[in-house]
Write a protein that holds these residues in place. Sequence first.
Motif, short mmCIF file in Angstrom:
data_model
loop_
_atom_site.label_atom_id
_atom_site.label_comp_id
_atom_site.label_asym_id
_atom_site.label_seq_id
_atom_site.Cartn_x
_atom_site.Cartn_y
_atom_site.Cartn_z
N PHE A 1 53.22 33.07 43.90
CA PHE A 1 51.92 33.12 44.59
C PHE A 1 52.00 32.36 45.93
O PHE A 1 51.53 32.86 46.95
N CYS A 2 52.64 31.20 45.89
CA CYS A 2 52.78 30.40 47.13
C CYS A 2 53.62 31.14 48.16
O CYS A 2 53.38 31.04 49.36
N LEU A 3 54.60 31.86 47.64
CA LEU A 3 55.49 32.62 48.52
C LEU A 3 54.70 33.63 49.36
O LEU A 3 55.07 33.93 50.50
N GLY A 4 53.60 34.13 48.79
CA GLY A 4 52.76 35.06 49.53
C GLY A 4 52.05 34.41 50.70
O GLY A 4 51.68 35.08 51.66
N PHE A 5 51.87 33.10 50.62
CA PHE A 5 51.15 32.39 51.67
C PHE A 5 52.06 31.92 52.80
O PHE A 5 51.59 31.67 53.91
N VAL A 6 53.33 31.72 52.49
CA VAL A 6 54.24 31.14 53.49
C VAL A 6 55.40 32.09 53.78
O VAL A 6 55.56 33.11 53.12
N ARG A 7 56.23 31.70 54.73
CA ARG A 7 57.28 32.60 55.17
C ARG A 7 58.62 32.35 54.49
O ARG A 7 59.52 33.16 54.60
N ASN A 8 58.76 31.20 53.87
CA ASN A 8 60.07 30.92 53.27
C ASN A 8 59.93 30.21 51.93
O ASN A 8 58.88 29.59 51.66
N PRO A 9 60.96 30.29 51.08
CA PRO A 9 60.85 29.71 49.73
C PRO A 9 60.74 28.19 49.70
O PRO A 9 60.21 27.64 48.74
N TRP A 10 61.24 27.51 50.73
CA TRP A 10 61.20 26.04 50.72
C TRP A 10 59.75 25.54 50.85
O TRP A 10 59.34 24.62 50.18
N ASP A 11 59.03 26.21 51.74
CA ASP A 11 57.61 25.85 51.88
C ASP A 11 56.85 26.20 50.61
O ASP A 11 55.93 25.49 50.21
N ALA A 12 57.23 27.32 50.01
CA ALA A 12 56.57 27.75 48.76
C ALA A 12 56.79 26.70 47.66
O ALA A 12 55.88 26.39 46.89
N GLU A 13 58.00 26.16 47.62
CA GLU A 13 58.30 25.15 46.60
C GLU A 13 57.47 23.89 46.83
O GLU A 13 56.90 23.33 45.88
N GLU A 14 57.38 23.49 48.07
CA GLU A 14 56.60 22.29 48.41
C GLU A 14 55.12 22.49 48.01
O GLU A 14 54.50 21.61 47.44
N LEU A 15 54.65 23.69 48.32
CA LEU A 15 53.26 24.02 47.97
C LEU A 15 53.05 24.00 46.46
O LEU A 15 52.06 23.48 45.96
N MET A 16 54.01 24.59 45.77
CA MET A 16 53.89 24.65 44.31
C MET A 16 53.81 23.23 43.72
O MET A 16 52.99 22.96 42.85
N GLN A 17 54.64 22.34 44.24
CA GLN A 17 54.62 20.95 43.74
C GLN A 17 53.27 20.29 44.06
O GLN A 17 52.72 19.58 43.23
N ASP A 18 52.77 20.57 45.26
CA ASP A 18 51.45 20.01 45.63
C ASP A 18 50.37 20.52 44.69
O ASP A 18 49.46 19.78 44.31
N ILE A 19 50.48 21.80 44.33
CA ILE A 19 49.48 22.40 43.42
C ILE A 19 49.51 21.69 42.07
O ILE A 19 48.47 21.34 41.52
N TYR A 20 50.71 21.45 41.56
CA TYR A 20 50.80 20.78 40.26
C TYR A 20 50.33 19.33 40.32
O TYR A 20 49.73 18.82 39.37
N LEU A 21 50.57 18.68 41.44
CA LEU A 21 50.08 17.30 41.58
C LEU A 21 48.55 17.30 41.65
O LEU A 21 47.90 16.43 41.07
N MET A 22 48.02 18.30 42.33
CA MET A 22 46.56 18.44 42.43
C MET A 22 45.98 18.72 41.04
O MET A 22 44.93 18.17 40.68
N ALA A 23 46.67 19.56 40.29
CA ALA A 23 46.22 19.87 38.93
C ALA A 23 46.23 18.62 38.06
O ALA A 23 45.30 18.37 37.30
#
Lengths: 166, 151
Positions: free
Chosen positions: A21-43
């Motif tokens: 899902f994060c990959l759809g928002f950003v252009r590369n997998p590294w940013d997607a990973e960072e976002l995913m971790q932020d999402i879990y921390l937010m959760a």
Amino acid sequence: MKNSSQVMEELMGHSNVVFRFCLGFVRNPWDAEELMQDIYLMALKNIHTLRDMERKKEWLFRIARNTCLNMVKRRKMYDQRLREMDVQRENPDSPERQMIHSEQHLRFKDSVQNLPAKLKDVFLLKEYGLLTYGEIASALRIKEGTVMSRLNRARETILEHMKEQL
Amino acid sequence: MTKNPKDDGSQIAGFVKKDAEAAFDILSEKELRTRLEKRMELEFRNRPPQGLFRLKRSWAFAGALTFILLVAIPLFILKDSGGEHTAHAAIENFLQGTPGVQTLKEWQHLNRMDSSGDSDTSEKLRRMIKERSIYRFLSKYSKHVEEEKNG
């Protein structure tokens, strides 16, 4: 009654789809990973707000959507700089990396980024997040019929945009 | 690009599939999960455990309450009314209502002057003693104190 670490463990079972899902928002997998971790921390921070255990996946994706939207707002002005950083970070020799720089792929990503917010939400939740129509309806608090029509419109818009860019 | 929704869907699905596959080739699912777990673990470790935090807060609250109930309030009550329970204060109170001598200090002063042989003050004191009010009070008071001591 499950404690917060058990619930988090279950939520982490969805990490692959959240990453997609994060990959759809950003252009590369590294940013997607960072976002995913932020999402879990937010959760984790907001785990006490989870009331309906039956709908924790939808709850997680609501957080994911909000976190991604906030990130997009924050980073918009730095977009150019990030693109430059992406180019420096990636090794253009590998085929996967060549793929994420292919013209068609970039056109597709651009078209997704340019979708109107309502269409983009539904499109990313369905195509990248692999959620069902019901889950999307619940996550976005809209009707299933609306989900379907928005999805069709999103697909058409993307393809039209890609065509225009040719 | 076709107008058929089904074709649109499969075409889009193809793009998304390629995008996801390329991303998972660069960052494997296992790698992603491991790094996520590490970060979450770190976050859990840095976060004060909720249960313990609540326990700490409740202990602090209980401690403060105990202090207030057992120390602060009794001290306040004693301070407020402590003077009335001393013999000195009781005699002072009594003397304020008697003619001639108004305070214990004054009485002690007169007493000292009496022992030094000053006739005017000794006369005054003698008159007061005749009234036997101080003696009566003191004997009553001492009885009362003794009764209290004996329970």
